[in-house]
Motif scaffolding. Structure first.
Motif, PDB file in Angstrom:
ATOM      1  N   SER A  24      46.821  90.541   5.607  1.00  0.00           N
ATOM      2  CA  SER A  24      45.621  89.949   4.998  1.00  0.00           C
ATOM      3  C   SER A  24      44.802  89.207   6.044  1.00  0.00           C
ATOM      4  O   SER A  24      43.574  89.327   6.097  1.00  0.00           O
ATOM      5  CB  SER A  24      46.007  88.971   3.873  1.00  0.00           C
TER       6      SER A  24
ATOM      7  N   PHE B  79      43.326  86.776  -2.117  1.00  0.00           N
ATOM      8  CA  PHE B  79      43.749  86.550  -0.735  1.00  0.00           C
ATOM      9  C   PHE B  79      45.032  85.731  -0.689  1.00  0.00           C
ATOM     10  O   PHE B  79      45.144  84.689  -1.329  1.00  0.00           O
ATOM     11  CB  PHE B  79      42.641  85.819   0.029  1.00  0.00           C
TER      12      PHE B  79
ATOM     13  N   GLN C  39      39.847  93.290  -1.292  1.00  0.00           N
ATOM     14  CA  GLN C  39      41.176  92.800  -0.949  1.00  0.00           C
ATOM     15  C   GLN C  39      41.400  93.059   0.534  1.00  0.00           C
ATOM     16  O   GLN C  39      40.943  94.076   1.072  1.00  0.00           O
ATOM     17  CB  GLN C  39      42.242  93.548  -1.758  1.00  0.00           C
ATOM     18  N   CYS C  40      42.081  92.158   1.180  1.00  0.00           N
ATOM     19  CA  CYS C  40      42.308  92.302   2.621  1.00  0.00           C
ATOM     20  C   CYS C  40      43.550  93.144   2.866  1.00  0.00           C
ATOM     21  O   CYS C  40      44.633  92.642   3.196  1.00  0.00           O
ATOM     22  CB  CYS C  40      42.406  90.927   3.287  1.00  0.00           C
TER      23      CYS C  40
ATOM     24  N   ARG D 102      36.059  88.101   0.041  1.00  0.00           N
ATOM     25  CA  ARG D 102      37.503  88.340   0.127  1.00  0.00           C
ATOM     26  C   ARG D 102      38.171  87.764  -1.122  1.00  0.00           C
ATOM     27  O   ARG D 102      38.024  86.577  -1.414  1.00  0.00           O
ATOM     28  CB  ARG D 102      38.049  87.690   1.401  1.00  0.00           C
TER      29      ARG D 102
ATOM     30  N   SER E 197      41.114  90.358   7.293  1.00  0.00           N
ATOM     31  CA  SER E 197      40.074  89.341   7.176  1.00  0.00           C
ATOM     32  C   SER E 197      39.361  89.133   8.513  1.00  0.00           C
ATOM     33  O   SER E 197      38.125  89.071   8.576  1.00  0.00           O
ATOM     34  CB  SER E 197      40.695  88.024   6.695  1.00  0.00           C
TER      35      SER E 197
END
Length: 256
Positions: free
Chosen positions: A193, A186, A149-150, A183, A197
């Motif tokens: 995020s 998102f 997860q970002c 990722r 990223s």
């Protein structure tokens, strides 16, 4: 010879099982022969593939202890069109029981060797901990797929996992490498995020998969129907992203 990949991240709730099940179904959709190995005592990958974990006579637990083999234990996912080496809560006891066994960190590797020629891909869904089960997965695999997860805390845990992979590579499995970071969940509307990223791309370069899995309700609903998301609603953005990821995986393997 099958390519064997772990889907690993010691942080819980980052989409490991969703990624494992949907990648397996996505690869099956494009004609690959796939075995999904459920190494998590929660057995969520087993249930997500449409297999009732409460009715199993044997699981990966018996395989790891040498009480059963993969051929007699595996089940076929009718919904996903791939095979599953299932798990249930029994597996939680394996940690203690494997301590005194010979080659305890290579039990899974040795068991999978018997059926390696029957598959193009073997995917191992690891538990959210750097445990003996995860170590077995890392020792059996050619590479690691890291769903992320970002968000800030995800970056914190990533360095621990990368260090563990380096140690396993140096001491137990010289074939092991990071295949890529995926990722997941998102949300492009969240500034953090996008920032995380961008940091991943900057730091890991082409190790970051181009495919990005969006936060998607249909993917979350699919396990309750015993189906991978790519089968449950093929037209959903999440399903399409996982099929794209599967295609990218196959292309990446060809260039390895």
């Amino acid at each position: 010879m099958a390519k064997i990949f772990c889907v690993a991240n010691q942080k819980g709730g980052v989409g490991k099982t969703t990624t494992s099940v949907n990648l397996a179904a996505g690869l099956a959709k494009i004609g690959q022969r796939v075995l999904l190995v459920d190494l998590d005592p929660q057995g969520n990958a087993t249930m997500g593939a449409g297999i009732n974990k409460a009715e199993l006579e044997a699981t990966v637990y018996q395989v790891l202890l040498g009480l059963a083999d993969v051929k007699s234990t595996r089940k076929h996912s009718e919904t996903g069109k791939f095979d599953v080496l299932p798990a249930n809560r029994e597996l939680a006891g394996a940690e203690v029981e494997m301590v005194e066994l010979e080659q305890r960190e290579k039990r899974l590797k040795n068991a999978l060797a018997e059926v390696e020629a029957e598959y193009d891909f073997m995917l191992i869904d690891c538990p959210p901990a750097l445990s003996m089960l995860t170590l077995n997965g890392l020792c059996a695999a050619h590479g690691v797929i890291i769903p992320m997860q970002c968000e800030y805390y995800a970056l914190e845990g990533l360095s621990d996992l990368v260090n563990t992979i380096k140690i396993v590579h140096a001491k137990l499995n010289p074939d092991l490498k990071i295949i890529g970071l995926l990722r997941v969940m998102f949300d492009p509307r969240v500034t953090l995020s996008q920032q995380v990223s961008a940091q991943l791309e900057q730091h890991f370069g082409d190790k970051v998969f181009k495919a990005i899995i969006p936060r998607n309700v249909r993917l979350a609903e699919a396990p309750s129907y015993g189906m991978p998301g790519v089968v449950f609603d093929p037209s959903s953005k999440g399903a399409q992203a996982y099929v794209a990821f599967g295609t990218e995986m196959v292309e990446r393997i060809k260039s390895m």
